[in-house]
Structure formats: C-alpha cells, structure tokens
Write a protein that holds these residues in place. Structure first.
Motif, short mmCIF file in Angstrom:
data_model
loop_
_atom_site.label_atom_id
_atom_site.label_comp_id
_atom_site.label_asym_id
_atom_site.label_seq_id
_atom_site.Cartn_x
_atom_site.Cartn_y
_atom_site.Cartn_z
N SER A 12 20.59 16.96 -22.82
CA SER A 12 20.72 15.61 -22.29
C SER A 12 21.88 15.63 -21.60
N ALA A 13 21.42 15.07 -20.65
CA ALA A 13 22.92 14.51 -19.14
C ALA A 13 23.35 13.07 -18.59
N ASP A 14 23.89 13.11 -18.05
CA ASP A 14 24.08 11.81 -17.25
C ASP A 14 22.90 11.54 -16.06
N ALA A 15 22.50 10.39 -15.90
CA ALA A 15 21.44 10.23 -14.96
C ALA A 15 21.63 10.31 -13.85
N ASP A 16 22.99 10.79 -13.42
CA ASP A 16 23.18 10.76 -11.52
C ASP A 16 23.40 12.54 -11.95
N GLU A 17 23.76 13.08 -13.06
CA GLU A 17 24.08 14.16 -12.77
C GLU A 17 22.60 15.53 -13.27
N PHE A 18 22.88 16.21 -12.40
CA PHE A 18 21.46 17.20 -12.02
C PHE A 18 22.01 19.10 -11.62
N VAL A 19 23.14 18.93 -11.35
CA VAL A 19 23.54 20.72 -12.33
C VAL A 19 24.87 20.28 -13.18
N ARG A 20 24.78 20.76 -14.10
CA ARG A 20 26.06 20.71 -15.04
C ARG A 20 26.32 22.04 -15.23
N TYR A 76 22.86 24.33 -16.42
CA TYR A 76 22.15 23.06 -16.75
C TYR A 76 21.41 22.31 -15.58
N LEU A 77 20.16 22.81 -15.17
CA LEU A 77 19.64 22.40 -14.42
C LEU A 77 18.57 21.22 -14.35
N ASP A 78 18.87 19.67 -14.16
CA ASP A 78 17.56 19.01 -13.81
C ASP A 78 16.90 18.41 -16.11
N ASN A 79 18.36 19.05 -16.49
CA ASN A 79 18.61 18.35 -17.51
C ASN A 79 17.61 19.25 -18.93
N GLN A 80 18.20 20.44 -18.21
CA GLN A 80 17.53 21.93 -18.74
C GLN A 80 18.30 23.06 -19.11
N ASP A 81 18.19 23.76 -19.63
CA ASP A 81 19.48 24.16 -20.18
C ASP A 81 18.51 25.66 -19.23
N ILE A 82 19.75 26.35 -18.56
CA ILE A 82 18.24 28.06 -17.63
C ILE A 82 19.37 28.92 -18.21
N THR A 83 20.39 28.60 -19.11
CA THR A 83 21.66 30.31 -18.54
C THR A 83 21.43 30.91 -19.20
N LEU A 84 19.61 31.76 -20.02
CA LEU A 84 19.62 32.60 -19.88
C LEU A 84 18.34 32.99 -19.37
N LEU A 85 17.64 31.70 -18.53
CA LEU A 85 16.17 32.82 -17.34
C LEU A 85 16.53 33.58 -16.79
N PRO A 86 16.29 34.52 -16.42
CA PRO A 86 16.10 34.83 -15.32
C PRO A 86 15.83 34.78 -14.54
N PRO A 87 16.48 34.83 -12.72
CA PRO A 87 16.24 34.53 -11.98
C PRO A 87 14.46 33.83 -10.92
N TYR A 88 13.63 35.00 -11.53
CA TYR A 88 12.36 34.37 -11.01
C TYR A 88 11.74 33.49 -12.08
N LYS A 89 12.51 33.13 -12.61
CA LYS A 89 12.05 31.86 -13.61
C LYS A 89 12.55 30.39 -13.57
N ARG A 90 13.68 30.79 -12.97
CA ARG A 90 14.28 29.27 -12.11
C ARG A 90 13.83 28.86 -11.38
N PRO A 91 13.61 27.20 -11.01
CA PRO A 91 13.21 26.53 -9.92
C PRO A 91 15.08 26.63 -8.28
N VAL A 92 15.25 27.56 -8.43
CA VAL A 92 16.20 28.10 -7.67
C VAL A 92 16.43 29.43 -6.13
N ASN A 93 16.44 28.61 -5.47
CA ASN A 93 16.66 29.74 -4.33
C ASN A 93 17.91 29.63 -3.50
#
Length: 376
Positions: A12-20, A76-93
């Motif tokens: 869960s995150a605030d509606a306006d929060e995208f990265v935490r 967290y990115l877009d209400n998803q915990d990405i802490t343990l995700l490898p780079p290639y699985k993150r919607p990040v560039n």
C-alpha cells in the motif's frame, strides 16, 4: 524477526506516491554509503538528487536500478515492492553519464538494441524506434554512427534508447556532464519538455546545483548518505534548514551571532561580524541567547556609498573586487571585521548611479525579511 515480504508483491502507498524508498541502508565493508534513507517521489515528477561526490546519491540511484543490492530496507515502485527484483525485471531504465552508445552501431540500431534483446517483433521495433527518435528530433540521423554526432546529439540518442522501452521510471546519472555550458543550458529545457510530453517519472542525480534548480519539480540535498533537506527548488534555496544547505545551494553570506531579543514576530541578533545588530522580521525556533548562523543571499545585499539611517541590518567595509557578469556585477566587500561578503548588483542600478569601484569605502545593507536564521 525475518522480513516476509516478497519481491514483486503489492504494497500500500499514497495515491500520489509512485516511488518510495523506505529505511534503505547500503553498506560496503566498513563504510555506510546510505544511512536509513527515506524518500517519496510522485507520479510524473522530475526529482533531483543533489550532493557532492561521495554523498551516496549515485549509490541510491544504482539501488533503484537494481545494479546494487540493498543491505536493508525496501524500495517500492508503483505500489510494488521491487527491492529484490533483478534489473532486467524492473520497469526501470537508466541513462548513464557516458551515454554508453555502441560505437559500431547506427543510431537506429543503438535505440533498437534493448527491444531486440526482449524479442519484440521487427515491425514493432521499427515503429517504436522512430517514434522515440522523432520525440528527441533525431529521426534524420538514424543511419549515422555515434562518432558522427555531437555531444548533444549523442545525449538525445541515449535518451531515445532509454524511452523506447517505455519504462515506468527513468533514472538519469549526471545527464548533462559531457556537454559544454551553452549546449547544457539549452538541453536542460529540451529534456524537461520531452519528459513532460512522455509523462515518465524521472529521478536524476547531479552535482550541478543550477541543473537541479532548472529541471526538477523537487530536489533532495544529500550529505554523508542521508537526505538533509527535500523540497521545491525555491523552498530549498529560500528557506534552507541548515548551514550546510545554505552554503551548498547557490552562494550565501553567513554571519554568526547571538539572539538578544526574541519576540513572536521578530528577533534581534548581535554579530561581531557586522557594524550594527540584525533585525529579522519573523519569529524563530531558536531560544534567546542561542548562537546562530544568519544566511543572506548575495542578491539581497545592496552596496551603497552613504551610511544608512537605520539602526539595524548594515555593515561598513571596502570594495575588494568587482566582476561584471552582464546583467549584474558581483561585488566583494571586506567588512571592518575582516569578513568578505558578496553582493550581486543589477547592471541597471549601476548605470543609474555613481557605481563604487575597487578600494572604495561602502556600506552593505539588506531588508529585514531577507535573512534566514539557522541553528549553529
């Protein structure tokens, strides 16, 4: 107790929060590079991490990208915990400082590379590549190699390559450092317009204060692995919360003094650095008798030949240096105390008066609402 949250789960995150960034720590051996850091970035926001070398800003960026593991804490990115995700699985560039373009490939091939690695169909690759190149106004250079492009053009290609994968989060590592000043200033504005058009959330690392102030909706000043102040460029510049921030963001004149009168709507401060006491037209949180710093920006100092009539807010000294900067002149004045202060005097004012020169006796003065009181 062990943390049972799993990489990729919703949180869960605030509606306006995208990265935490929540209580993130990064330790290398005996060195704590990032210390229990917390940060919130809004959707479609351009956010800047600003600080000197070694402050932890690039380490934080690499943890967001997944290139560095988090020692503890969560991202967290877009209400998803990405802490343990490898780079290639993150919607990040991430767009690197060096741009990292393949020298043997054309512009088109460089931009298409990531899509090919993902197995995107050929016709879709072509469409998305030229959509990205059109966005950065580089479609006409699609057959050129990187060594046939200027620094600014290479930067645009690197941006197109980052945007073509349609990331949720774009990370920029010192994006303008390879450009000369004139091109850099123009490119800063162009880049902001492109990112606004795309609507991507962006976190940028820079040591260039002017770049952060020009491009970012909000910025965070970092020191020794921690965020010391976060806010809009105007708020951080106009209302620094510490001596460090006041001196790091732009230039400022710092005086030391002691609060001698403490009222809800004003304070008096005695300073050995100045000819007269300071009057500040607002209350402060520091108590009576406390030693404080007073920050006054150069643009808020006036340089005059005649002694002010006021009982407060002026000092006497001698001009030691004058630098003409076009729209203003930068004056350095050595006060009677020996402290050197800097003032920015608009050229229009200098043209209308008998402008002081080097070795002239002058007075510096300022309004009662232009000083910021900081704890020592």
């Amino acid at each position: 107790m062990a943390d049972t949250r799993v990489a990729g789960q919703n949180w869960s995150a605030d509606a306006d929060e995208f990265v935490r960034v929540e209580d993130v720590v990064k330790i290398y051996g005996d060195t704590v590079a990032v210390k229990s850091l917390n940060l919130s970035v809004r959707r479609q926001e351009m956010f800047a991490l600003l600080g000197s070398s070694g402050c932890g800003k690039s380490t934080l960026l690499r943890m967001l990208a997944g290139f560095e593991e988090v020692t503890s804490g969560h991202i967290y990115l877009d209400n998803q915990d990405i802490t343990l995700l490898p780079p290639y699985k993150r919607p990040v560039n991430m767009m690197f400082q060096s741009y990292a373009l393949f020298p043997h490939m054309t512009v088109e091939a460089n931009v298409a590379f990531g899509l090919k690695q993902e197995g995107v169909p050929r016709n879709e690759i072509h469409e998305r590549v030229f959509e990205a190149l059109d966005l950065v106004q580089m479609a006409g250079y699609s057959r050129r190699k990187p060594n046939q492009l200027s620094g600014g053009q290479q930067q645009r290609v690197a941006l197109a390559r980052s945007l073509v994968k349609r990331p949720k989060l774009l990370l920029l590592d010192e994006p303008m450092s390879a450009l000369d000043k004139q091109i850099r200033q123009k490119t800063q504005i162009e880049l902001v317009k492109i990112l606004d058009q795309v609507g991507v959330t962006c976190i940028m690392v820079t040591h260039d204060q002017e770049e952060a102030m020009t491009m970012a909706h909000r910025l965070a000043v970092m020191s020794e692995g921690q965020i010391v102040q976060c806010g809009t460029p105007h708020d951080v510049y106009a209302f620094p919360n510490s001596r460090f921030v006041a001196g790091f963001i732009g230039s400022t004149n710092l005086f030391t003094g002691t609060i001698t009168v403490d009222e809800p709507d004003h304070v008096h401060i005695e300073s050995a650095d100045l000819t007269r006491p300071l009057y500040v037209s607002h209350g402060v949180s520091e108590p009576l008798g406390m030693e404080v710093y007073i920050s006054i920006r150069p643009e808020n100092l006036r340089v005059v030949r005649e002694q002010p009539d006021a009982d407060f807010n002026w000092g006497h000294g001698m001009v030691t240096h004058v630098a003409w900067m076009g729209s203003y002149s930068r004056y350095q004045v050595r006060l009677d105390s020996g402290q050197v202060v800097e003032a920015q005097v608009p050229s229009m004012l200098l043209a209308q008066a008998d402008a002081p020169g080097i070795d002239d006796e002058v007075f510096v003065t300022w309004s009662d609402d232009s000083a910021t009181v900081l704890p020592s």
